[in-house]
Design a protein around this motif. Structure first.
Motif, PDB file in Angstrom:
ATOM      1  N   ARG A 189       5.400  -0.605  10.709  1.00  0.00           N
ATOM      2  CA  ARG A 189       5.413   0.452  11.719  1.00  0.00           C
ATOM      3  C   ARG A 189       4.005   1.031  11.907  1.00  0.00           C
ATOM      4  NH1 ARG A 189       8.147   0.735  15.472  1.00  0.00           N
ATOM      5  NH2 ARG A 189       8.661   2.930  15.474  1.00  0.00           N
ATOM      6  N   ALA A 190       3.224   1.094  10.811  1.00  0.00           N
ATOM      7  CA  ALA A 190       1.838   1.564  10.921  1.00  0.00           C
ATOM      8  C   ALA A 190       1.013   0.603  11.783  1.00  0.00           C
ATOM      9  CB  ALA A 190       1.211   1.715   9.536  1.00  0.00           C
ATOM     10  N   LEU A 191       1.436  -0.658  11.836  1.00  0.00           N
ATOM     11  CA  LEU A 191       0.798  -1.641  12.712  1.00  0.00           C
ATOM     12  C   LEU A 191       1.399  -1.587  14.115  1.00  0.00           C
ATOM     13  CD1 LEU A 191       0.632  -4.630  10.216  1.00  0.00           C
ATOM     14  CD2 LEU A 191      -1.273  -3.187  10.988  1.00  0.00           C
ATOM     15  N   ASP A 192       2.232  -0.563  14.341  1.00  0.00           N
ATOM     16  CA  ASP A 192       2.867  -0.282  15.634  1.00  0.00           C
ATOM     17  C   ASP A 192       3.833  -1.378  16.073  1.00  0.00           C
ATOM     18  OD1 ASP A 192       3.261   1.682  17.559  1.00  0.00           O
ATOM     19  OD2 ASP A 192       1.871   0.738  18.962  1.00  0.00           O
ATOM     20  N   MET A 193       4.429  -2.041  15.106  1.00  0.00           N
ATOM     21  CA  MET A 193       5.389  -3.096  15.423  1.00  0.00           C
ATOM     22  C   MET A 193       6.730  -2.466  15.771  1.00  0.00           C
ATOM     23  SD  MET A 193       4.432  -5.867  12.542  1.00  0.00           S
ATOM     24  CE  MET A 193       4.931  -7.285  13.470  1.00  0.00           C
ATOM     25  N   PRO A 194       7.368  -2.947  16.826  1.00  0.00           N
ATOM     26  CA  PRO A 194       8.700  -2.444  17.183  1.00  0.00           C
ATOM     27  C   PRO A 194       9.711  -2.777  16.084  1.00  0.00           C
ATOM     28  CG  PRO A 194       7.780  -3.836  18.930  1.00  0.00           C
ATOM     29  CD  PRO A 194       6.884  -3.957  17.758  1.00  0.00           C
ATOM     30  N   LEU A 195      10.743  -1.949  15.977  1.00  0.00           N
ATOM     31  CA  LEU A 195      11.755  -2.167  14.942  1.00  0.00           C
ATOM     32  C   LEU A 195      12.426  -3.532  15.069  1.00  0.00           C
ATOM     33  CD1 LEU A 195      13.559   1.232  14.307  1.00  0.00           C
ATOM     34  CD2 LEU A 195      12.017  -0.033  12.807  1.00  0.00           C
ATOM     35  N   ALA A 196      12.586  -4.023  16.273  1.00  0.00           N
ATOM     36  CA  ALA A 196      13.200  -5.342  16.450  1.00  0.00           C
ATOM     37  C   ALA A 196      12.363  -6.420  15.763  1.00  0.00           C
ATOM     38  CB  ALA A 196      13.360  -5.662  17.935  1.00  0.00           C
ATOM     39  N   GLU A 197      11.059  -6.298  15.855  1.00  0.00           N
ATOM     40  CA  GLU A 197      10.196  -7.281  15.202  1.00  0.00           C
ATOM     41  C   GLU A 197      10.167  -7.073  13.695  1.00  0.00           C
ATOM     42  OE1 GLU A 197       6.431  -7.790  17.118  1.00  0.00           O
ATOM     43  OE2 GLU A 197       7.396  -8.328  19.010  1.00  0.00           O
ATOM     44  N   VAL A 198      10.228  -5.821  13.260  1.00  0.00           N
ATOM     45  CA  VAL A 198      10.300  -5.543  11.822  1.00  0.00           C
ATOM     46  C   VAL A 198      11.572  -6.181  11.267  1.00  0.00           C
ATOM     47  CG1 VAL A 198      10.480  -3.753  10.048  1.00  0.00           C
ATOM     48  CG2 VAL A 198       8.933  -3.423  12.002  1.00  0.00           C
ATOM     49  N   ARG A 199      12.667  -6.014  12.004  1.00  0.00           N
ATOM     50  CA  ARG A 199      13.944  -6.612  11.586  1.00  0.00           C
ATOM     51  C   ARG A 199      13.803  -8.134  11.463  1.00  0.00           C
ATOM     52  NH1 ARG A 199      18.734  -4.479  11.904  1.00  0.00           N
ATOM     53  NH2 ARG A 199      18.152  -2.960  13.499  1.00  0.00           N
ATOM     54  N   ALA A 200      13.148  -8.753  12.428  1.00  0.00           N
ATOM     55  CA  ALA A 200      12.956 -10.206  12.393  1.00  0.00           C
ATOM     56  C   ALA A 200      12.126 -10.611  11.179  1.00  0.00           C
ATOM     57  CB  ALA A 200      12.288 -10.683  13.686  1.00  0.00           C
ATOM     58  N   LEU A 201      11.075  -9.857  10.893  1.00  0.00           N
ATOM     59  CA  LEU A 201      10.253 -10.164   9.718  1.00  0.00           C
ATOM     60  C   LEU A 201      11.054 -10.006   8.437  1.00  0.00           C
ATOM     61  CD1 LEU A 201       6.889  -8.491  10.799  1.00  0.00           C
ATOM     62  CD2 LEU A 201       7.385 -10.948  10.641  1.00  0.00           C
ATOM     63  N   LEU A 202      11.892  -8.984   8.382  1.00  0.00           N
ATOM     64  CA  LEU A 202      12.736  -8.788   7.202  1.00  0.00           C
ATOM     65  C   LEU A 202      13.712  -9.954   7.028  1.00  0.00           C
ATOM     66  CD1 LEU A 202      13.422  -4.963   7.499  1.00  0.00           C
ATOM     67  CD2 LEU A 202      12.101  -6.112   5.693  1.00  0.00           C
ATOM     68  N   MET A 203      14.197 -10.489   8.134  1.00  0.00           N
ATOM     69  CA  MET A 203      15.093 -11.652   8.047  1.00  0.00           C
ATOM     70  C   MET A 203      14.353 -12.856   7.472  1.00  0.00           C
ATOM     71  SD  MET A 203      17.712 -11.411  11.332  1.00  0.00           S
ATOM     72  CE  MET A 203      16.561 -12.197  12.415  1.00  0.00           C
ATOM     73  N   PHE A 204      13.085 -13.018   7.840  1.00  0.00           N
ATOM     74  CA  PHE A 204      12.296 -14.114   7.280  1.00  0.00           C
ATOM     75  C   PHE A 204      12.094 -13.919   5.773  1.00  0.00           C
ATOM     76  CE2 PHE A 204      10.732 -14.597  11.725  1.00  0.00           C
ATOM     77  CZ  PHE A 204      11.154 -15.902  11.902  1.00  0.00           C
TER      78      PHE A 204
END
Length: 142
Positions: A54-69
């Motif tokens: 989030r500090a890198l200003d990533m949207p939550l949808a992308e954070v969710r995708a990264l967490l899935m990886f």
């Protein structure tokens, strides 16, 4: 640890932690006999990961995708690269927009080089003209 300790350790507000739980970004913690949530080190690490994204200003949808990886690693990280490339593109677009805004404000600022009465202020006159649909220094017609 309790939610307040988790919040203090990560710098994430309690309400945000609860929101992330509801959104499934962090697992719901176990409950103690007294009903209090008991967060583990895994919660701390995951929340720190989310906070960093989030500090890198990533949207939550992308954070969710990264967490899935992270949760289910795949053979290669091509999709992770694509997510970061997309975020980099958004940042570059915002930087371009901010440079244009800086230029516009600089043009506007040139209209008031000394302190004067408000009604004679060149900046205010330009802003009022723009409000009336006229061309202004910061949005000059090209």
């Amino acid at each position: 640890m309790r939610i307040s300790e988790l919040a203090n350790a990560t710098g994430v507000e309690i309400e945000t932690i609860r929101y992330y739980e509801k959104q499934g970004l962090i697992a719901e913690p176990e409950r103690q006999a007294n009903g209090y949530r008991s967060y583990a080190n895994e919660h701390l690490e995951r929340l720190a990961f989310i906070r960093h994204c989030r500090a890198l200003d990533m949207p939550l949808a992308e954070v969710r995708a990264l967490l899935m990886f992270i949760d289910k690693p795949v053979a290669d990280c091509a999709e992770v690269n694509q997510l970061i490339d997309a975020q980099l593109g958004r940042v570059r677009a915002r930087l371009k927009s901010m440079r244009a805004l800086e230029k516009q404000l600089g043009q506007l600022r040139k209209h008031c080089t000394y302190i004067d009465a408000g009604q004679a202020c060149g900046i205010l006159q330009e802003l009022v003209a723009a409000a009336h649909g006229e061309a202004c220094a910061c949005h000059a017609k090209v």
